[in-house]
Design an enzyme around this catalytic site. Structure first.
Site, PDB file in Angstrom:
ATOM      1  N   LYS A 247       0.839  -1.198   0.000  1.00 45.07           N
ATOM      2  CA  LYS A 247       0.000   0.000   0.000  1.00 45.07           C
ATOM      3  C   LYS A 247       0.878   1.253   0.000  1.00 45.07           C
ATOM      4  CE  LYS A 247      -3.517   2.278   2.799  1.00 45.07           C
ATOM      5  NZ  LYS A 247      -4.467   2.171   3.891  1.00 45.07           N
TER       6      LYS A 247
ATOM      7  N   ARG B 242      -5.274  -4.590   6.013  1.00 39.30           N
ATOM      8  CA  ARG B 242      -5.853  -5.887   6.385  1.00 39.30           C
ATOM      9  C   ARG B 242      -7.252  -6.099   5.803  1.00 39.30           C
ATOM     10  NH1 ARG B 242      -4.768  -2.486  10.401  1.00 39.30           N
ATOM     11  NH2 ARG B 242      -6.413  -1.618  11.690  1.00 39.30           N
TER      12      ARG B 242
ATOM     13  N   GLU C 193      -4.859  -6.721  14.686  1.00 42.43           N
ATOM     14  CA  GLU C 193      -4.339  -5.403  14.316  1.00 42.43           C
ATOM     15  C   GLU C 193      -5.461  -4.357  14.398  1.00 42.43           C
ATOM     16  OE1 GLU C 193      -2.575  -4.218  10.317  1.00 42.43           O
ATOM     17  OE2 GLU C 193      -0.737  -4.723  11.359  1.00 42.43           O
TER      18      GLU C 193
ATOM     19  N   GLU D 293      10.466  -4.560   4.660  1.00 40.60           N
ATOM     20  CA  GLU D 293      10.571  -5.977   4.263  1.00 40.60           C
ATOM     21  C   GLU D 293      10.302  -6.126   2.769  1.00 40.60           C
ATOM     22  OE1 GLU D 293       8.849  -4.839   6.830  1.00 40.60           O
ATOM     23  OE2 GLU D 293       8.943  -6.204   8.556  1.00 40.60           O
TER      24      GLU D 293
HETATM   25  O1  F6P Z   1       3.016  -2.807   9.704  1.00 42.61           O
HETATM   26  C1  F6P Z   1       1.672  -3.059   9.589  1.00 42.61           C
HETATM   27  C2  F6P Z   1       1.189  -2.804   8.212  1.00 42.61           C
HETATM   28  O2  F6P Z   1       1.072  -1.443   8.008  1.00 42.61           O
HETATM   29  C3  F6P Z   1      -0.118  -3.518   7.927  1.00 42.61           C
HETATM   30  O3  F6P Z   1      -1.213  -2.833   8.384  1.00 42.61           O
HETATM   31  C4  F6P Z   1      -0.053  -3.677   6.453  1.00 42.61           C
HETATM   32  O4  F6P Z   1      -0.976  -4.629   6.004  1.00 42.61           O
HETATM   33  C5  F6P Z   1       1.378  -4.091   6.277  1.00 42.61           C
HETATM   34  O5  F6P Z   1       2.092  -3.316   7.229  1.00 42.61           O
HETATM   35  C6  F6P Z   1       1.970  -3.879   4.921  1.00 42.61           C
HETATM   36  O6  F6P Z   1       1.936  -2.545   4.546  1.00 42.61           O
HETATM   37  P1  F6P Z   1       2.146  -2.112   3.049  1.00 42.61           P
HETATM   38  O7  F6P Z   1       1.081  -2.712   2.227  1.00 42.61           O
HETATM   39  O8  F6P Z   1       2.091  -0.613   3.054  1.00 42.61           O
HETATM   40  O9  F6P Z   1       3.505  -2.609   2.605  1.00 42.61           O
END
Ligand code: F6P
Length: 556
Positions: free
Chosen positions: A218, A281, A366, A224
């Site tokens: 997102k 989520r 969460e 990661e």
């Molecule tokens: O760290 C929690 C979080 O923000 C979750 O709510 C989300 O689903 C996940 O990390 C991944 O976030 P992104 O889609 O922005 O990489």
């Protein structure tokens, strides 16, 4: 809604634990005492029939709960007093109910028909949703049909989704759940962990020329995902002679952040968009589900969205007495707040649901793992439970012992499907045994086995206490004819709205996740200490000792 005026003339919500409805439930709980399900069933022959609901293809039996008509009435009163329906309507209308991030919460718009109008900041978002769905559909069918080829013209054989949290768990869970609907000519893998072993194991036997990476994030800043995506890019280029032009054919992105996608080097023409009013989520029915759509095809994806929508409409319009997500949320409140239950087990009797509970962990924990209310004041009441569980029957040979004879109250959901998957062939015959186990567990948990029943079997007296089952463990059984894309959508929406109901009653913001931030910041700070031995300010003595020990074990 219970409210009073503050000095500025604004309506203030009464503290949950000070409402008459809360007190009435506490009193009812006292009176309820240890009333046993055996008694409840004996005294009320119509109970099983009355405490059952039908929603779409889902049959819910909630008769094995420690409730009476009065319990349900009082719980519904609590929902009324805490404004659950008003908050629900505000969510569906696109109001910014995620107050700490000042965002609308509109995952329901992702599965609404194109004829609907839902406005955020004066703009109808429904056309955008359907435009992206169409773009996804064209892409998915191209990849599935072998028309989207890799840089050297070979067809794509493997799709690797790189994402974490909501950008991983949703598509990974749904891919497993809908395996029989996936094209078996391609392989789908999901990489999330920053542990290099995850990516290594996912790509070690792949040919880069036939591999497509979907980078799903997102924010497109999650460490990661960006770390794994960079490593995947290097793996691809190493395997394809270093020609950077290959990236365009082997990487696509799913994000709300076009600038970051471009900065990473992915052509924004190959980006599938979603919006800040979709929580991570709650996002796998957005473009985050692209890998799933490639796997199951646009048509099945559409059927899944229709399943979500069916339960959205049920939640929005069904009266409180027949509203399944409301009921499930309120039952959780009954146990968490009035029976001291700390956890909730979700026990699917389907191998295809191997990741379903892990998915629900993020959805529930969460969302509702919060300890201040929407006004920022500490809550005096328990909020979200620990959600856990694995598919039956495996759990029966592991932790069910504690469910049956342990000291804790653990409400559980037992999920099952009447028809086995067609392609199982002769293995379909095992299905009745699987489902016999589901029904047996519900019965054993509820009714147990009395000491007299044990004695009647001739068990020596000194063993009787060990072989007695107290019972009285509450369960909901959810049964559907078959695990189809639509049924999966229905189930996920059911749990989404259950979580919503609980957050609304507890008066917490179920749609932010500030609790994940501190660990992220500290990891960034600690990493240089591990790599270069840098002096890091603010390390406590224990963590500093561990860092030093780690470095010496690493030979640094
Ligand atoms: O760290 C929690 C979080 O923000 C979750 O709510 C989300 O689903 C996940 O990390 C991944 O976030 P992104 O889609 O922005 O990489």
């Amino acid at each position: 809604m219970n409210s009073l005026m503050n000095a500025a003339g604004h309506e203030e919500r009464a503290r949950l634990d000070q409402t008459p409805e809360w007190h009435a439930l506490a009193k009812h709980r006292e009176e309820f005492g240890d009333t046993h399900l055996r008694t409840l069933f004996a005294e009320d022959p119509g109970r099983a029939e009355r405490y059952a609901l039908r929603v779409g293809d889902l049959h819910l039996d909630y008769s094995k709960h420690l409730i009476t008509d009065e319990t349900l009435r009082l719980l519904r009163e609590l929902a009324r007093a805490t404004g659950v329906a008003e908050l629900r309507d505000a969510m569906f209308a696109g109001e910014k109910i995620n107050i700490t991030e000042d965002r609308a919460v509109l995952h329901t718009a992702l599965r609404t028909p194109e004829s609907a109008t839902i406005e955020v900041d004066g703009e109808n978002v429904v056309p955008k949703v359907h435009a992206v769905l169409r773009k996804m559909g064209v892409f998915a069918e191209k990849v599935r049909g072998g028309h989207w080829t890799g840089h050297t013209g070979r067809r794509i054989r493997t799709v690797v989704n790189i994402g974490i949290g909501g950008s991983d768990l949703g598509p990974a869970m749904a891919y497993e759940a809908l395996r029989p609907y996936t094209t078996r000519e391609m392989d789908f893998r999901f990489v999330s962990n920053v542990d290099g072993a995850d990516l290594h194991e996912a790509v070690r036997d792949l040919d880069p020329a036939e591999t497509l990476f979907i980078v799903a994030s997102k924010t497109f800043t999650t460490i990661e995902t960006i770390t794994n995506a960079k490593a995947a890019r290097k793996w691809l280029l190493d395997g394809m002679g270093g020609d950077t032009a290959a990236v365009a054919k082997h990487f696509v992105a799913v994000s709300t952040n076009a600038a970051k996608v471009a900065e990473f080097g992915i052509d924004t023409d190959n980006m599938f968009e979603f919006w800040d009013w979709v929580g991570g989520r709650y996002s796998y029915d957005s473009a985050i589900g692209l890998s799933l759509m490639v796997a199951i095809g646009a048509e099945h994806f559409g059927e899944m969205l229709a399943g979500f929508h069916l339960v959205d409409e049920h939640f929005r319009t069904a009266p409180p007495e027949a509203n399944a997500p409301l009921l499930m949320g309120l039952l959780g409140i009954w146990y968490g707040n009035f029976h001291d239950a700390q956890s909730h087990a979700v026990l699917p009797y389907s191998h295809y649901f191997s990741k379903f509970t892990a998915y629900l962990q993020q959805l529930d924990m969460e969302s509702n793992g919060k300890s201040v209310d929407r006004e920022g004041d500490p809550v005096n009441w328990q909020t979200g439970p620990v959600v856990w569980g694995t598919p039956g029957t495996n759990g029966q040979h592991a932790y069910y012992q504690l469910l049956h004879q342990g000291t804790k109250t653990i409400p559980a959901d037992l999920l099952g499907f009447a028809r086995p998957v067609g392609e199982l062939g002769e293995l379909r015959d095992q299905h009745d045994l699987l489902m016999a186990n589901l029904f047996a567990q519900g019965q054993a948990l509820a009714f147990g086995k009395t000491a007299d029943e044990v004695r009647a079997e001739g068990v020596p007296e000194e063993q009787v206490p060990h072989r007695t089952f107290r019972g009285n463990h509450p369960t909901t059984t959810i049964l559907a004819k078959e695990l189809t894309p639509s049924v999966l959508g229905q189930l996920v929406a059911l749990y989404e709205h259950k979580v919503f109901v609980q957050g609304a009653v507890w008066n917490i913001d179920s749609f932010d996740q500030w609790g994940v931030e501190l660990g992220k910041v500290l990891a960034k700070r600690i990493e240089p200490a591990l790599v270069e031995g840098a002096e890091v300010e603010g390390l406590d003595a224990s963590t500093k000792g561990l860092v030093d020990h780690y470095r010496s074990l690493r030979g640094r």
